[in-house]
Each structure stands twice: as C-alpha cells, then as structure tokens.
Design a protein around this motif. Structure first.
Motif, short mmCIF file in Angstrom:
data_model
loop_
_atom_site.label_atom_id
_atom_site.label_comp_id
_atom_site.label_asym_id
_atom_site.label_seq_id
_atom_site.Cartn_x
_atom_site.Cartn_y
_atom_site.Cartn_z
N HIS A 179 -72.44 11.28 -4.02
CA HIS A 179 -71.56 11.28 -2.74
C HIS A 179 -71.74 12.83 -1.93
N GLY A 180 -72.21 12.41 -0.84
CA GLY A 180 -72.61 13.72 0.03
C GLY A 180 -71.67 13.54 1.30
N ALA A 181 -70.58 12.83 1.41
CA ALA A 181 -69.86 12.61 2.54
C ALA A 181 -68.37 12.98 2.34
N ASN A 182 -67.62 13.02 3.54
CA ASN A 182 -66.15 12.75 3.71
C ASN A 182 -65.46 13.93 3.17
N GLY A 183 -66.21 15.20 3.55
CA GLY A 183 -65.71 16.44 3.37
C GLY A 183 -65.44 17.00 1.79
N TYR A 184 -66.33 16.29 0.60
CA TYR A 184 -66.26 17.04 -0.31
C TYR A 184 -67.47 17.88 -0.75
N LEU A 185 -67.52 18.20 -1.80
CA LEU A 185 -68.31 19.84 -1.98
C LEU A 185 -69.60 19.60 -1.23
N ILE A 186 -70.63 18.58 -1.45
CA ILE A 186 -71.92 18.61 -0.61
C ILE A 186 -71.58 18.70 0.81
N ASP A 187 -70.78 17.95 1.43
CA ASP A 187 -70.48 17.90 3.01
C ASP A 187 -69.89 18.95 3.17
N GLN A 188 -69.14 20.01 2.41
CA GLN A 188 -68.62 21.30 2.45
C GLN A 188 -69.64 22.49 2.68
N PHE A 189 -70.91 22.23 1.92
CA PHE A 189 -72.00 23.16 2.25
C PHE A 189 -72.71 22.74 3.47
N LEU A 190 -72.77 21.36 3.93
CA LEU A 190 -73.50 21.28 5.07
C LEU A 190 -72.98 21.76 6.29
N ARG A 227 -83.83 4.90 -8.33
CA ARG A 227 -82.33 4.43 -8.71
C ARG A 227 -81.29 5.47 -8.16
N THR A 228 -81.70 6.22 -7.00
CA THR A 228 -80.82 7.19 -6.48
C THR A 228 -80.55 6.89 -5.02
N GLY A 229 -79.30 6.79 -4.55
CA GLY A 229 -78.58 6.75 -3.30
C GLY A 229 -77.92 7.71 -3.04
N LEU A 230 -77.63 7.86 -1.44
CA LEU A 230 -76.80 8.92 -1.19
C LEU A 230 -75.84 8.36 0.02
N ARG A 231 -74.63 8.85 -0.06
CA ARG A 231 -73.62 8.56 0.89
C ARG A 231 -73.61 9.68 1.89
N LEU A 232 -73.60 9.55 3.04
CA LEU A 232 -73.38 10.76 4.19
C LEU A 232 -72.10 10.14 5.28
N SER A 233 -71.77 11.06 5.73
CA SER A 233 -70.57 10.39 6.93
C SER A 233 -71.10 11.89 8.12
N PRO A 234 -71.94 11.33 8.80
CA PRO A 234 -72.56 12.30 9.66
C PRO A 234 -71.59 12.72 10.89
N GLY A 235 -70.75 11.65 11.55
CA GLY A 235 -70.08 12.02 12.68
C GLY A 235 -68.60 12.20 12.76
N ALA A 236 -68.37 12.54 11.28
CA ALA A 236 -66.76 12.60 10.98
C ALA A 236 -66.22 13.78 10.38
N PRO A 237 -65.35 14.48 10.91
CA PRO A 237 -64.78 15.55 10.31
C PRO A 237 -63.78 15.28 9.19
N VAL A 238 -64.14 14.40 8.20
CA VAL A 238 -63.07 13.76 7.18
C VAL A 238 -62.68 15.01 6.35
N ASN A 239 -61.53 15.25 5.92
CA ASN A 239 -60.91 16.16 5.09
C ASN A 239 -61.05 17.35 5.67
N ASP A 240 -60.79 17.52 7.05
CA ASP A 240 -61.02 18.87 7.84
C ASP A 240 -62.50 19.45 7.66
N ALA A 241 -63.38 18.90 7.52
CA ALA A 241 -64.79 19.33 7.40
C ALA A 241 -65.32 19.45 8.75
N GLN A 242 -65.31 20.47 9.66
CA GLN A 242 -65.60 20.51 10.80
C GLN A 242 -66.89 20.81 10.91
N GLU A 243 -67.73 20.28 11.83
CA GLU A 243 -69.22 20.67 12.31
C GLU A 243 -69.34 20.71 13.71
N SER A 244 -69.70 21.81 14.63
CA SER A 244 -69.78 22.11 15.95
C SER A 244 -70.91 21.01 16.58
#
Length: 371
Positions: A179-190, A227-244
C-alpha cells in the motif's frame, strides 16, 4: 489484440480467471488480537468464485507491525495468530478456485495514540499533523500529532515490510500488494507536503522515493517480484498528503519501478471515492498514460468505474484489469452481474465500518436476489 474484461490474464506469477479485481476495503471487523475471524472467511469466500466473483481479491489493508495500525479492529500480519487467521481465509478462497493477495499497510501519521503500543504518537517522515480523522473506540476522531522518524529507525520498518510479506506467503496468499497510496506512510515519504526531511530521505524527488524503493526491494527479495503488486494514488492529496507537482514525482517513481518487473501497479485515478480528474496545477490534469509508459508493468485501474468504463478500459488496452471497491461490498457475485449487465445492489454505508454479519456477509447473490 483486444481483450475482454472477462478474459483470463496473467499478472506476474498470478494467473487470473478474469480481469475484475476486488479492491482493498477496510471493514473494521477483526477479532481479539486483530485476527481475522470465521466471518472474514465467509466474506472473502463469497466473492472468490472465479466465474461469478473476482479474478483477484486484494484484501483489506493489513498492518505490518503494531505501530502500523491506524484504525480500530483492522486485521494485522505481524503475529502467529494473525497468520493462522489469514490461513483459514486463503484456504477457503483457494478451495473455490479464487486468487487472493494481502495488502501490506503502515498508516504512518494517520493514526491515534489510543490505537498504538503504550499510547505512543504515530510515526511519520516529519512531525506534520494531518487534517484528517481515524476510527477509534470513540468513533471518528482527529488523528494524533506524529513524531518524525529518525533515519536510523527506517531500516527496521523496511524489515517489517519484508517479514510481513514472508508471513503472507506463509499464510497461503498468492502474493502481496504494497500500500503506497492514499496518504499513508509510503505516500507520506513521497510527497513534499508531508516530507520535510533534509536527509537522504527528503528534499529531492530521488530522495523522497528512496523509502518506497527500499520497501519494494525488500519485499521482492523476500517473495519475488512476480508475486508483488503496488498501489499508488498519484493525483490525489488523500489524507491531507499534499504534493505541489505530482507528475514529475510519479513519472520518476514509475521509471524506478520498471526494472523490478512487478506483478502489477494498482493505480487510483483521481480522488478515492471522488473526482476522477481535477486540476493538479495550472489547469493540468494528471497524465496516467505517461506514467504507464514509464512503468512498463501490468496496469490495474481503480476509482468509480462503471461497467461500460471497465469494458472500454480493457478492450482499448488502456488497462489490463479493473478494480472495484464498494460494488463488491454489496454484490458478492459482481463479475456475473457485470457479464450479464444485471442490476447492482446498493451498499448500506452505515455498515461499512465495524459490526457483524449485517452489511458484510448478508448481501445476496444474483440467483437469491431474483428469487
């Protein structure tokens, strides 16, 4: 060659009977010890039959460690008891011919101290409190203020992902989805709005991508890229995860992921449960096709797809598979309904989070509904 939504497809090492995927859906129904229950077994098995249900089930997000939890009663993958609970799920799914992968989760700052060991604050790339809420024993509450992870602590979290992936395979899963999406830890690093670090994990796009790539490397090293997939949410600042400026960030992510040859990328188009396209700056919208060209990986799309949109996405070659979320809550035989263009049952949103069988395992299949 044109394909149908109902044709088989191979994602990495996983052979699917159709291209309809059940998206991860947090349901907050774990038992004591954050262990899946017999009701969980019923819920997933109902949606697993390869003719009527999902070609692939992605489970609800499952925290990789006690510090990875952020919502009440979510099932984990960090104890022997949780592995045993999930093993009952995978056996039942496989017994009816289904395929299932576990979503690996660390919520980072989207948590509440009451849910964490010894009432600790959540851990995050930077000490930036989210304007968001989480689900606790008191209902929905504002998240707690996080503390910034020290650089020397990060390898242990990467190790938690690796160990969790191994436990998932031990539990009988066909693979995992990070889970690399929706403003959780991995997305927070990104994202620049949540990552204010000035060390090797912050600042430049390459540095902000470092944690994700370390996790992917650890997980694929443990269980294999196929056997490894990855979920990303590139365009969305979900959970207040902003990206300029998300386009160059996620184009870079895609380029760096390409050599891993992952089973798939699961991409949320737009805002989860909301607008599929919106202004990311200067009147532009996110170019998912450009990202896909760089990733060179099987492509799974998600977010508000209707039957017609899903059929077109696969037939046109724009996607290899389509993930459905809420539709699978209230339609355990969603694939059959899509194939036959049958009416869909509307989900009862009051039963989404927590509770028992009501709104979880009591939705009828098509034959029962017709009768």
């Amino acid at each position: 060659m044109s394909h149908s939504l109902f044709d088989p497809v191979r994602l990495g090492d996983i052979e699917l009977a159709n291209r309809v995927v059940m998206a991860p859906l947090t349901r907050n129904r774990a038992g004591a010890g954050r262990v899946p229950t017999p009701l969980t077994v019923t819920y997933y098995t109902q949606r697993a039959h390869p003719r009527n249900g999902a070609g692939l089930i992605v489970t609800e997000a499952s925290p990789i460690s006690p510090m990875g939890h952020g919502y009440l009663d979510t099932p984990g993958i960090h104890s022997a008891e949780q592995v045993a609970g999930w093993r009952a799920v995978t056996k039942a799914v496989h017994d009816v011919g289904g395929k299932i992968v576990l979503q690996l989760w660390h919520v980072g700052r989207i948590s509440h101290s009451s849910l964490l060991p010894d009432g600790q604050p959540p851990e995050a790339p930077s000490a930036v409190t989210a304007r968001s809420k989480t689900f606790t024993t008191q209902g929905f509450e504002a998240v707690s203020s996080p503390r910034a992870l020290r650089a020397e602590e990060i390898p242990a979290i990467v190790q938690d992902y690796r160990l969790a992936a191994g436990r998932a395979i031990e539990a009988g899963f066909d693979g995992v989805e990070i889970h690399g999406a929706n403003g959780y830890l991995i997305d927070q690093f990104l994202r620049s709005g949540t990552n204010l670090r000035d060390d090797e994990y912050g600042g430049s796009i390459a540095n902000r991508t470092r944690f994700l790539l370390e996790v992917v490397r650890a997980v694929t090293g443990e269980i294999g890229a196929g056997r490894t997939g990855l979920r990303l949410s590139p365009g969305a600042p979900v959970n207040d995860a902003q990206e300029s400026d998300p386009q160059p960030l996620f184009d870079h992510v895609a380029e760096q992921l390409a050599p891993f040859a992952l089973a798939y990328l699961h991409v949320i188009e737009g805002m989860t449960g909301g607008a599929r396209e919106f202004d990311i700056g200067g009147g532009a919208t996110f170019d998912y096709a450009a990202m896909r060209r760089r990733a060179r990986t099987p492509w799974m799309v998600n977010n508000g797809y209707s039957r017609e949109m899903a059929l077109d996405a696969v037939a046109s070659g724009r996607a290899d598979a389509v993930a459905f979320g809420r539709a699978f809550i209230s339609n355990p035989d969603l694939t059959r309904r899509l194939r036959e263009d049958a009416a869909l049952v509307k989900a009862d949103s009051s039963t989404f989070y927590g509770g028992g069988a009501k709104g979880y395992t009591d939705y009828p299949a098509l034959a029962d509904a017709t009768a």
